[in-house]
Design an enzyme around this catalytic site. Structure first.
Site, PDB file in Angstrom:
ATOM      1  N   GLU A   9      -6.919   4.940   7.637  1.00  0.00           N
ATOM      2  CA  GLU A   9      -6.674   6.354   7.310  1.00  0.00           C
ATOM      3  C   GLU A   9      -7.892   6.948   6.610  1.00  0.00           C
ATOM      4  O   GLU A   9      -8.199   8.123   6.780  1.00  0.00           O
ATOM      5  CB  GLU A   9      -5.401   6.473   6.456  1.00  0.00           C
ATOM      6  N   GLU A  29      -5.373  -4.662  10.605  1.00  0.00           N
ATOM      7  CA  GLU A  29      -4.356  -3.637  10.827  1.00  0.00           C
ATOM      8  C   GLU A  29      -4.668  -2.862  12.110  1.00  0.00           C
ATOM      9  O   GLU A  29      -5.459  -1.902  12.084  1.00  0.00           O
ATOM     10  CB  GLU A  29      -4.321  -2.666   9.643  1.00  0.00           C
ATOM     11  N   SER A  89       3.405  -1.807  10.349  1.00  0.00           N
ATOM     12  CA  SER A  89       4.854  -1.814  10.578  1.00  0.00           C
ATOM     13  C   SER A  89       5.524  -3.145  10.208  1.00  0.00           C
ATOM     14  O   SER A  89       6.496  -3.554  10.846  1.00  0.00           O
ATOM     15  CB  SER A  89       5.183  -1.429  12.037  1.00  0.00           C
ATOM     16  N   GLY A 132       2.414   2.505  10.702  1.00  0.00           N
ATOM     17  CA  GLY A 132       3.357   3.608  10.523  1.00  0.00           C
ATOM     18  C   GLY A 132       4.072   4.029  11.795  1.00  0.00           C
ATOM     19  O   GLY A 132       4.703   5.079  11.840  1.00  0.00           O
ATOM     20  N   GLY A 137       2.856  -1.056   4.277  1.00  0.00           N
ATOM     21  CA  GLY A 137       2.841   0.369   3.910  1.00  0.00           C
ATOM     22  C   GLY A 137       4.248   0.863   3.629  1.00  0.00           C
ATOM     23  O   GLY A 137       4.789   0.659   2.544  1.00  0.00           O
ATOM     24  N   ASN A 192       0.865  -1.179   0.000  1.00  0.00           N
ATOM     25  CA  ASN A 192       0.000   0.000   0.000  1.00  0.00           C
ATOM     26  C   ASN A 192       0.901   1.228   0.000  1.00  0.00           C
ATOM     27  O   ASN A 192       1.454   1.586   1.023  1.00  0.00           O
ATOM     28  CB  ASN A 192      -0.888  -0.051   1.255  1.00  0.00           C
ATOM     29  N   TRP A 193       1.023   1.824  -1.171  1.00  0.00           N
ATOM     30  CA  TRP A 193       1.963   2.945  -1.300  1.00  0.00           C
ATOM     31  C   TRP A 193       1.425   4.232  -0.692  1.00  0.00           C
ATOM     32  O   TRP A 193       2.136   5.216  -0.598  1.00  0.00           O
ATOM     33  CB  TRP A 193       2.297   3.174  -2.779  1.00  0.00           C
ATOM     34  N   LYS A 194       0.141   4.230  -0.373  1.00  0.00           N
ATOM     35  CA  LYS A 194      -0.525   5.420   0.177  1.00  0.00           C
ATOM     36  C   LYS A 194      -0.309   6.616  -0.751  1.00  0.00           C
ATOM     37  O   LYS A 194      -0.170   6.437  -1.962  1.00  0.00           O
ATOM     38  CB  LYS A 194      -0.037   5.680   1.609  1.00  0.00           C
ATOM     39  N   HIS A 241      -9.518   1.371   4.673  1.00  0.00           N
ATOM     40  CA  HIS A 241      -8.266   1.556   5.412  1.00  0.00           C
ATOM     41  C   HIS A 241      -8.516   2.534   6.564  1.00  0.00           C
ATOM     42  O   HIS A 241      -9.299   3.472   6.435  1.00  0.00           O
ATOM     43  CB  HIS A 241      -7.180   2.091   4.466  1.00  0.00           C
TER      44      HIS A 241
END
Ligand code: PGA
Length: 251
Positions: A96, A164, A210, A170, A231, A9-11, A94
């Protein structure tokens, strides 16, 4: 038997040029890793360029989000129809998106349905906040997220679930393999309750939060964990490759 999956997941990272460079760096080696599904989820604007680059390889493509309507006056949104034919997977719900874009269980549910309608495979994210974890509410929170996200979905066979824990995303503070395995075991039991034991046994459940080249094996080797949603470490070719190879070797 569930084939492991490692999804990156490159965000909101990489320009189109950077996306092309990143994929070019790992394409050949990634392609060689077998017994594992390798999925890159770049930003929308890079999907086309990355698709061209991975043509003919075993690397698969995913989007990071979609809107649930097929078309219309929804300025700035990307519809399932626009993704169809461009990618195979789509990350939905997600944390976020839930946190910064106010995505509720109801919205997540509409998105999962919209994806399934056109055969996009959802990677549905669930996970508890730190305070929920510390209050011993992890299972309650996750059971509710699963219930609300999957309402009205008769067959979730092509859904992958990513557990997650928000406190691990992160932060460099990953869960332990044992903790993650226990919660993922609970998720599988919840799926069995919502559907059948057979469905629960075939659905893939990933851990995310992470994950990096140093700790990947700790997660992948657990009996209930079918791979990882990665991520930060997916933005570094050597890290992502290493995680994929670890998954491939454990098989
Ligand atoms: P992280 O992110 O690996 O950077 O913790 C995982 C995710 O949010 O999917």
């Amino acid at each position: 038997m569930r084939i492991p999956m490692i999804a990156g997941n490159w965000k909101m990272n990489t320009t189109i040029g950077e996306a092309v460079k990143l994929v070019s760096e790992m394409r050949t080696e990634l392609d060689k890793a077998d017994n594992v599904d390798k999925i890159a989820c770049p930003p929308f604007v890079s999907l086309g360029a990355v698709k061209e680059l991975i043509k003919g390889s075993s690397i698969k493509l995913g989007a990071q989000n979609l809107y649930f309507e097929e078309k219309g006056a929804y300025t700035g949104e990307i519809s399932p129809l626009m993704l169809a034919g461009l990618c195979e997977f789509v990350i939905i719900g997600h944390s976020e998106r839930r946190q910064y874009f106010n995505e509720t269980g109801e919205i997540v549910n509409k998105k999962v349905k919209a994806a399934l309608k056109i055969n996009l495979k959802p990677i549905l994210c669930v996970g508890e906040r730190l305070e929920e974890n510390e209050a011993g509410r992890t299972e309650l929170v996750i059971a509710e997220q699963l219930r609300s996200s999957l309402i009205g979905i008769a067959s979730p066979d092509s859904v992958t679930i990513a557990y997650e824990p928000i406190w691990a995303i992160g932060t460099g503070r990953a869960a332990t393999g044992r903790q993650a395995n226990e919660t993922i075991c609970f998720i599988r039991q919840s799926i069995a309750r919502l559907y059948t034991e057979e469905v629960a046994q075939q659905i893939r459940i990933l851990y995310g939060g992470s994950v990096n080249a140093d700790n990947a094996t700790e997660f992948i080797k657990q009996s209930e964990i079918d791979g990882a949603l990665v991520g930060g470490a997916s933005l570094k070719a050597a890290q992502f490759l290493s995680i994929v190879k670890q998954a491939s070797e454990i098989m």
